[in-house]
Design an enzyme around this catalytic site. Structure first.
Site, mmCIF file in Angstrom:
data_model
loop_
_atom_site.group_PDB
_atom_site.id
_atom_site.type_symbol
_atom_site.label_atom_id
_atom_site.label_comp_id
_atom_site.label_asym_id
_atom_site.label_seq_id
_atom_site.Cartn_x
_atom_site.Cartn_y
_atom_site.Cartn_z
ATOM 1 N N ASN A 154 0.320 -59.467 13.731
ATOM 2 C CA ASN A 154 0.002 -58.716 12.507
ATOM 3 C C ASN A 154 1.113 -57.770 12.055
ATOM 4 O O ASN A 154 1.258 -57.520 10.867
ATOM 5 C CB ASN A 154 -1.331 -57.965 12.663
ATOM 6 C CG ASN A 154 -1.305 -56.945 13.771
ATOM 7 O OD1 ASN A 154 -0.497 -57.027 14.693
ATOM 8 N ND2 ASN A 154 -2.192 -55.976 13.689
ATOM 9 N N GLU A 251 -1.511 -52.590 24.570
ATOM 10 C CA GLU A 251 -1.966 -52.196 23.230
ATOM 11 C C GLU A 251 -2.905 -53.283 22.742
ATOM 12 O O GLU A 251 -2.466 -54.330 22.280
ATOM 13 C CB GLU A 251 -0.755 -52.072 22.286
ATOM 14 C CG GLU A 251 0.135 -50.902 22.570
ATOM 15 C CD GLU A 251 -0.501 -49.570 22.189
ATOM 16 O OE1 GLU A 251 -1.569 -49.576 21.539
ATOM 17 O OE2 GLU A 251 0.048 -48.534 22.563
ATOM 18 N N CYS A 285 -5.314 -53.508 14.310
ATOM 19 C CA CYS A 285 -6.038 -53.186 15.547
ATOM 20 C C CYS A 285 -6.885 -51.925 15.433
ATOM 21 O O CYS A 285 -7.999 -51.861 15.941
ATOM 22 C CB CYS A 285 -5.029 -52.996 16.665
ATOM 23 S SG CYS A 285 -3.721 -51.820 16.228
ATOM 24 N N GLU A 459 2.345 -45.909 23.006
ATOM 25 C CA GLU A 459 3.617 -46.232 22.363
ATOM 26 C C GLU A 459 4.004 -45.063 21.463
ATOM 27 O O GLU A 459 3.167 -44.226 21.095
ATOM 28 C CB GLU A 459 3.489 -47.525 21.545
ATOM 29 C CG GLU A 459 3.283 -48.719 22.459
ATOM 30 C CD GLU A 459 3.550 -50.067 21.825
ATOM 31 O OE1 GLU A 459 2.996 -50.336 20.748
ATOM 32 O OE2 GLU A 459 4.306 -50.862 22.430
HETATM 33 N N1 LIG Z 1 -3.355 -51.797 20.002
HETATM 34 C C1 LIG Z 1 -2.372 -52.245 19.262
HETATM 35 O O1 LIG Z 1 -1.351 -51.594 19.072
HETATM 36 C C2 LIG Z 1 -2.473 -53.592 18.594
HETATM 37 C C3 LIG Z 1 -1.609 -53.884 17.544
HETATM 38 C C4 LIG Z 1 -1.702 -55.123 16.926
HETATM 39 C C5 LIG Z 1 -2.641 -56.061 17.350
HETATM 40 N N2 LIG Z 1 -3.474 -55.747 18.376
HETATM 41 C C6 LIG Z 1 -4.497 -56.714 18.796
HETATM 42 O O2 LIG Z 1 -3.956 -58.027 18.867
HETATM 43 C C7 LIG Z 1 -4.966 -58.993 18.605
HETATM 44 C C8 LIG Z 1 -4.482 -59.962 17.568
HETATM 45 O O3 LIG Z 1 -3.284 -60.526 17.967
HETATM 46 P P1 LIG Z 1 -3.162 -61.973 18.638
HETATM 47 O O4 LIG Z 1 -4.231 -62.861 18.112
HETATM 48 O O5 LIG Z 1 -1.749 -62.385 18.547
HETATM 49 O O6 LIG Z 1 -3.508 -61.633 20.151
HETATM 50 P P2 LIG Z 1 -3.438 -62.602 21.422
HETATM 51 O O7 LIG Z 1 -4.010 -61.823 22.531
HETATM 52 O O8 LIG Z 1 -4.009 -63.918 21.121
HETATM 53 O O9 LIG Z 1 -1.868 -62.851 21.647
HETATM 54 C C9 LIG Z 1 -0.969 -61.777 21.802
HETATM 55 C C10 LIG Z 1 0.295 -62.282 22.462
HETATM 56 O O10 LIG Z 1 0.004 -62.617 23.817
HETATM 57 C C11 LIG Z 1 0.526 -63.902 24.112
HETATM 58 N N3 LIG Z 1 -0.294 -64.462 25.184
HETATM 59 C C12 LIG Z 1 -1.464 -65.129 25.086
HETATM 60 N N4 LIG Z 1 -1.928 -65.452 26.311
HETATM 61 C C13 LIG Z 1 -1.035 -64.965 27.207
HETATM 62 C C14 LIG Z 1 -0.953 -64.969 28.638
HETATM 63 N N5 LIG Z 1 -1.895 -65.547 29.394
HETATM 64 N N6 LIG Z 1 0.098 -64.362 29.232
HETATM 65 C C15 LIG Z 1 1.048 -63.750 28.486
HETATM 66 N N7 LIG Z 1 1.042 -63.739 27.123
HETATM 67 C C16 LIG Z 1 0.000 -64.332 26.499
HETATM 68 C C17 LIG Z 1 0.464 -64.633 22.792
HETATM 69 O O11 LIG Z 1 1.335 -65.754 22.793
HETATM 70 C C18 LIG Z 1 0.889 -63.536 21.834
HETATM 71 O O12 LIG Z 1 2.293 -63.416 21.804
HETATM 72 C C19 LIG Z 1 -6.171 -58.185 18.113
HETATM 73 O O13 LIG Z 1 -7.103 -58.074 19.150
HETATM 74 C C20 LIG Z 1 -5.564 -56.832 17.783
HETATM 75 O O14 LIG Z 1 -6.478 -55.771 17.830
HETATM 76 C C21 LIG Z 1 -3.406 -54.548 19.014
HETATM 77 C C1 LIG Z 2 0.656 -48.790 11.598
HETATM 78 N N1 LIG Z 2 -0.618 -49.458 11.544
HETATM 79 C C2 LIG Z 2 -0.759 -50.064 10.233
HETATM 80 C C3 LIG Z 2 -1.706 -48.529 11.722
HETATM 81 C C4 LIG Z 2 -0.664 -50.536 12.514
HETATM 82 C C5 LIG Z 2 -0.742 -50.104 13.948
HETATM 83 C C6 LIG Z 2 -0.736 -51.308 14.872
HETATM 84 C C7 LIG Z 2 -2.022 -52.075 14.853
HETATM 85 O O1 LIG Z 2 -2.236 -53.136 14.393
#
Ligand SMILES: NC(=O)c1ccc[n+]([C@@H]2O[C@H](COP(=O)([O-])OP(=O)(O)OC[C@H]3O[C@@H](n4cnc5c(N)ncnc54)[C@H](O)[C@@H]3O)[C@@H](O)[C@H]2O)c1
Ligand SMILES: C[N+](C)(C)CCCC=O
Length: 485
Positions: A154, A251, A285, A459
């Protein structure tokens, strides 16, 4: 659509592009139309090894440089990113489908802020002196070694920078694996860091699916893993890292509450609720997807949110007038529509949207539900789509209890003009990042991260330094040394 952005090769290792077409094909498409933007290959075992070998070899000399020298390179990279912001923003829009109106201000720009921030503090990363009578101790702040960053789709370049900047400032080297859905901007970041003077091997990018991420996490040369992704992936990566006793930053996802009290500035609260649910088409997220509104103001609040949401400009993300774009992928489109159906089936009232947008592509209309109860799937599970749920409440105590009744703990927000109440509420929130009378602002100077299932570590800000370095303690005896016998 502007020209297709096919990179020179799939991976960037040791300061140059590297290809190995024996890897699984990895195609990235413009989510607005489905057109292919670029075609790459996932890393083979040999590419994974090549990247880790490069990062390991670069470790000692990068760590031996002064913080000032490292910081200068990061700050130069920030300047280059700012100069190339439009090009990087267009690339990010092509990769993610997010409106250019957003990517111009929130993506590469946030990455530049982060490189600048950690570039500025790199020179001041020190240990401390501890006087112990005539003896004393001191601490040495040391890098962890080879770090691995794994990104979500994202905020691709923002995530890459939020991991690279603190890691590199502390003297670590990094292998970054972007999401398989958004592989492009991390490669640009690698090029820019090289142009800024980063020694070869300090920052490397390899492409791949979960399997590639898993291979990186399992490697014994890796000291730390920072993942941005979903909770299920977080559980797997955390468990794998634990086997090697590796440091982690997690995260992860959320289902954050936004509490609107009846004394709130309604215009501000309406704006915040819209931002907290529909920015990036809801693919954030920290979004405040459970909007708890005090009963007395609910009808008016709902009417205002509906009226303003109807004005969303849904269209081609590359058109700067567009402020609402498509979902990233067919999977995310299907998941979002299936949650909307669950909301309807479980008895919530559909106030607005609820369908795929008539323009085609992967657009889902901005969707609003009222009469949502705490047990409904749309109130309990992360959707990661443009679905806002309204939940009425009577008292502060009730709202807090319900807000905290979730496995997640990423973020939370409160709108009220009673500042005593605002501080009392945020003190009671079980969440790592909170906002009072605003939502989703994440400046680099403020730590960002979650509690409970939403993550481990922080972070940004000085807090990130603790997650990319460790202290060596040195006790200095000034004599004499006594013994019992
Ligand atoms: N807290 C935060 O800062 C934050 C920010 C952005 C997105 N997110 C979260 O990310 C999710 C959406 O992103 P997504 O669909 O790409 O997430 P995802 O968990 O499907 O994938 C994230 C990353 O992990 C990798 N991955 C998947 N399985 C793995 C494994 N077994 N070992 C190592 N790497 C692996 C994927 O290839 C990808 O690069 C949502 O749940 C969102 O809330 C969190
Ligand atoms: C800066 N934002 C837009 C809040 C994104 C934080 C990371 C989560 O997706």
């Amino acid at each position: 659509m502007p020209n297709i952005k096919q990179p020179e090769a799939s991976h960037y290792i040791n300061g140059q592009y590297v290809e190995d077409n024996a890897g699984t094909e990895l195609v990235t498409r413009y989510p607005a139309t489905g057109e292919v933007v670029a075609s790459l290959y996932a890393a083979t075992n040999s590419i994974v090894d090549h990247a880790l070998t490069a990062a390991d070899a670069a470790r000692a000399s990068w760590a031996a440089m002064t913080g000032s020298e490292r910081g200068r390179i990061l700050r130069k990279a920030a300047d280059i990113i700012r100069e190339r912001n439009r090009e990087l923003s267009v690339l990010e829009t092509l990769d993610t489908g997010k409106p250019l109106q957003e990517t111009l201000v929130a993506d590469a720009a946030s990455g530049a802020d982060c490189l600048e921030y950690f570039g500025a503090i790199a020179a001041g990363l020190t240990g401390e002196h501890i006087q112990l009578g005539k003896d004393f101790a001191y601490t040495i702040r040391e890098p962890l070694g080879v770090c691995v960053g794994i990104g979500a789709w994202n905020y691709p370049i923002q995530i890459a920078c939020w991991k690279a900047a603190p890691a590199l400032a502390c003297g670590n080297t990094l292998v970054f694996k972007p999401s398989e859905m958004t592989p492009l901007s991390a490669l640009k970041l690698a090029e820019i860091l090289t142009e800024a003077g980063l020694p070869d091997g300090v920052f490397n990018v390899i492409q791949g699916y979960g399997e590639t991420g898993g291979a990186l996490v399992d490697d014994s040369r890796v000291a730390k893993v920072s993942l941005t992704g979903s909770v299920p992936t977080g559980r797997k990566v955390y468990a794998a890292a634990a086997k090697g006793m590796k440091h982690v930053t997690m995260e992860l996802g959320g289902k954050s509450p936004l509490l609107i009290f009846d004394d709130a500035s309604l215009d501000d609260a309406v704006s915040a609720a819209i931002n907290a649910n529909f920015y990036s088409s809801g693919q954030i997220c920290s979004n405040g997807t459970r909007v708890f509104v005090q009963k007395g103001i609910l009808p008016e609040f709902l009417a205002r949110v509906k009226e303003r949401t109807q004005k969303a400009i849904i269209g081609d993300p590359l058109d700067e007038a567009t402020n609402f774009g498509p979902m990233i992928s067919q999977a995310q489109f299907d998941i979002t529509l299936s949650y909307i159906q669950k909301g309807i089936d479980e008895g919530a009232t559909l106030v607005l949207g609820g369908k795929a947008h008539h323009k085609g592509g992967l657009y889902v209309e901005p969707t609003i539900f009222s009469d949502v109860t705490d047990d409904m799937s749309i109130a309990r599970e992360e959707i990661f789509g443009p679905v806002m749920s309204f939940l009425p409440f009577d008292t502060e105590e009730e709202a807090l209890r319900r807000a905290n009744d979730t496995e997640f703990g990423l973020a939370a927000g409160v709108f009220t003009s009673d500042l005593t109440r605002a501080h009392r509420v945020v003190a009671a929130f079980e969440a790592g990042t909170c906002w009072i009378n605003t939502y989703n602002l994440t400046p680099i100077e403020m730590p960002f991260g979650g509690t409970k299932a939403s993550g481990v570590g922080r972070e940004n800000a000085k807090a990130a330094i603790e997650h990319y370095s460790e202290l060596k303690s040195v006790y200095v005896g000034m004599g004499p040394v006594e013994a019992a016998f």
